[in-house]
Scaffold this motif. Structure first.
Motif, PDB file in Angstrom:
ATOM      1  N   VAL A 135     -19.927 -20.213 -24.049  1.00  0.00           N
ATOM      2  CA  VAL A 135     -21.393 -20.321 -24.092  1.00  0.00           C
ATOM      3  C   VAL A 135     -21.684 -21.561 -24.918  1.00  0.00           C
ATOM      4  O   VAL A 135     -21.802 -21.522 -26.135  1.00  0.00           O
ATOM      5  CB  VAL A 135     -22.043 -19.077 -24.723  1.00  0.00           C
ATOM      6  CG1 VAL A 135     -23.558 -19.157 -24.597  1.00  0.00           C
ATOM      7  CG2 VAL A 135     -21.529 -17.831 -24.048  1.00  0.00           C
ATOM      8  N   ASN A 148     -24.439 -21.807 -27.609  1.00  0.00           N
ATOM      9  CA  ASN A 148     -24.606 -20.549 -28.338  1.00  0.00           C
ATOM     10  C   ASN A 148     -25.187 -20.760 -29.731  1.00  0.00           C
ATOM     11  O   ASN A 148     -25.718 -19.844 -30.339  1.00  0.00           O
ATOM     12  CB  ASN A 148     -23.261 -19.821 -28.447  1.00  0.00           C
ATOM     13  CG  ASN A 148     -23.433 -18.314 -28.432  1.00  0.00           C
ATOM     14  OD1 ASN A 148     -24.454 -17.823 -27.959  1.00  0.00           O
ATOM     15  ND2 ASN A 148     -22.458 -17.600 -28.955  1.00  0.00           N
ATOM     16  N   ASP A 160     -27.429 -19.808 -17.667  1.00  0.00           N
ATOM     17  CA  ASP A 160     -26.970 -21.047 -18.284  1.00  0.00           C
ATOM     18  C   ASP A 160     -26.796 -22.102 -17.191  1.00  0.00           C
ATOM     19  O   ASP A 160     -26.090 -21.866 -16.204  1.00  0.00           O
ATOM     20  CB  ASP A 160     -25.624 -20.772 -18.991  1.00  0.00           C
ATOM     21  CG  ASP A 160     -25.217 -21.926 -19.886  1.00  0.00           C
ATOM     22  OD1 ASP A 160     -25.754 -23.030 -19.704  1.00  0.00           O
ATOM     23  OD2 ASP A 160     -24.358 -21.703 -20.768  1.00  0.00           O
TER      24      ASP A 160
END
Lengths: 139, 187
Positions: B133, B136, B160
Motif C-alpha cells: 500500500v 499508506n 488504489d
C-alpha cells in the motif's frame, strides 16, 4: 507593553516550557505553578451556572486580573495551554499567544528530535520567542 | 445555529499562505523512503505497517501546524470533521482536494476519494510488491492527527490507482471518542 513570562503546559498539566521572567524561583516552583493553573482552569470551566452556546461546559480561564499583573491563557483543542503573565495594562495578548503557538509548531514540533509532551529545549524556539516578546515592548 | 464556515475557501486561503516545496523533490523523497524500507524489511506487510507508523508520528505533530495556521473552528460533529479533512487538510498539505462520499448510514464511517495523489506520480509498482500500500503513510497521518483531537479512528485504503482502480479511496471509521481526554473547556 511588557510580557513578564510565557508558559506552555501539556495536556496532562506538566509545564513543558517557561520563559524566565519576573521573580527568580526554583524550577520546581514553576512546575507547581503550572499544575496549579491547570487545576484552576479545570475548576473554572465547571463553575458557570449556564451551559455554553454549544451545550457543553464553559471554557476555562481566559484572563486573570490582579493589581500588579494580568494572566492571559489560550487553550488549543489538543489540550496544550499557553499562558502569559503581563503588566496590568496589557491588552490584545490573545494574538500574541497565537503567534507563540505558531512558533511552537514551527520550532518545536518540526524538530524531529523533540519528543511530544516532554520539556522543550530548543534553542531556535528560545530565540524566536524572545524576538516576539521584544517586539511587543513598543506596542 | 450559525451557518457552516466555507471550508473550501478556508482551504484555498491557507494553501496560498503556506510555504511550498518542489513537487518532484517531495515525490522523490517519499519514493526513496518506500524503496529503502522495502530493501530493509524485505516484507511488504511490514513495510505497510512502517509507513502507517511513520504517518502516525507525523500526524501527531501535523495537527498542531494545521490548527495553528488554518483557524478552522472546532468541528461540531464527525461529518464536519470529514469536510475539514477533505477541503482544508488535504488542500493545505498536499495541494489537492479530496471528496467525501459513501457515508455509512449505520456507523460513523466515510470515504475520502483522491482524484490525484502527488505521492504516486511516476510510480509503477513491480509485480512482486502487489500487496504494497504505497501511500499508506496518509492513513497514518489521519489516524495520528485525529487522535490528538480525541478521535480514535481506523483508516485504510480500499481503492488504489496503483492497483488499477480509477481513483484512490481512503476509508475512515470512527472507533471511539476519547471522552476522558477531551480537555476541559473544549467540549
Amino acid at each position: 507593553m511588557i510580557i513578564y513570562s510565557v508558559y506552555i503546559i501539556n495536556k496532562a498539566g506538566g509545564v513543558i516550557y517557561h520563559q524566565k521572567g519576573e521573580k527568580s524561583g526554583k524550577s520546581n516552583d514553576y512546575l507547581r505553578y503550572g499544575s496549579i493553573f491547570h487545576g484552576l482552569y479545570t475548576i473554572s470551566s465547571q463553575l458557570s451556572p449556564v451551559p455554553s452556546p454549544s451545550g457543553g461546559n464553559s471554557s476555562g480561564i481566559q484572563l486573570l486580573q490582579t493589581d500588579t499583573f494580568r494572566l492571559f491563557a489560550y487553550q488549543i483543542p489538543t489540550g496544550v495551554k499557553i499562558y502569559a503573565i503581563t503588566e496590568p495594562t496589557a491588552n490584545g495578548i490573545d494574538a500574541i499567544l497565537k503567534q507563540v503557538y505558531v512558533l511552537y509548531t514551527d520550532f518545536v514540533l518540526k524538530n524531529p528530535f523533540y519528543i511530544i509532551e516532554q520539556p522543550i529545549r530548543c534553542e531556535q524556539f528560545d530565540i524566536a520567542l524572545e524576538k516576539l516578546i521584544n517586539s511587543t515592548l513598543s506596542l | 445555529m450559525a451557518s457552516k464556515p466555507n471550508y473550501a475557501r478556508i482551504g484555498d486561503q491557507v494553501f496560498r499562505d503556506v510555504e511550498k516545496i518542489n513537487a518532484e523533490l517531495f515525490t522523490l523523497t517519499y519514493g526513496a523512503i518506500v524503496a529503502q524500507l522495502l530493501k530493509d524489511f524485505e516484507d511488504v506487510e511490514e513495510v505497510n505497517n512502517q509507513l502507517e507508523k511513520m504517518g502516525y508520528n507525523i500526524g501527531l505533530r501535523l495537527i498542531e501546524e494545521f490548527l495553528a495556521r488554518s483557524n478552522v473552528p472546532r468541528c461540531s460533529d464527525f461529518k464536519d470533521t470529514a469536510e475539514v479533512i477533505s477541503k482544508v487538510g488535504f488542500k493545505m498539505f498536499l495541494g489537492i482536494n479530496a471528496t467525501v462520499t459513501n457515508w455509512d448510514p449505520k456507523k460513523p464511517e466515510f470515504s475520502l476519494v483522491l482524484e490525484e495523489n502527488p505521492l504516486i506520480d511516476f510510480v509503477e509498482v513491480p509485480e512482486q510488491y502487489q500487496s504494497l500500500v504505497y501511500s499508506n503513510i496518509l492513513c497514518g497521518v489521519i489516524r495520528g492527527a485525529l487522535e490528538m483531537v480525541q478521535m480514535s479512528v481506523e483508516c485504510r485504503f480500499v481503492r488504489d490507482v496503483l492497483k488499477g482502480d480509477d481513483a484512490s479511496e481512503l476509508k475512515v471509521t470512527l472507533k471511539a471518542m476519547l471522552e476522558e481526554e477531551v480537555p476541559v473547556g473544549e467540549d
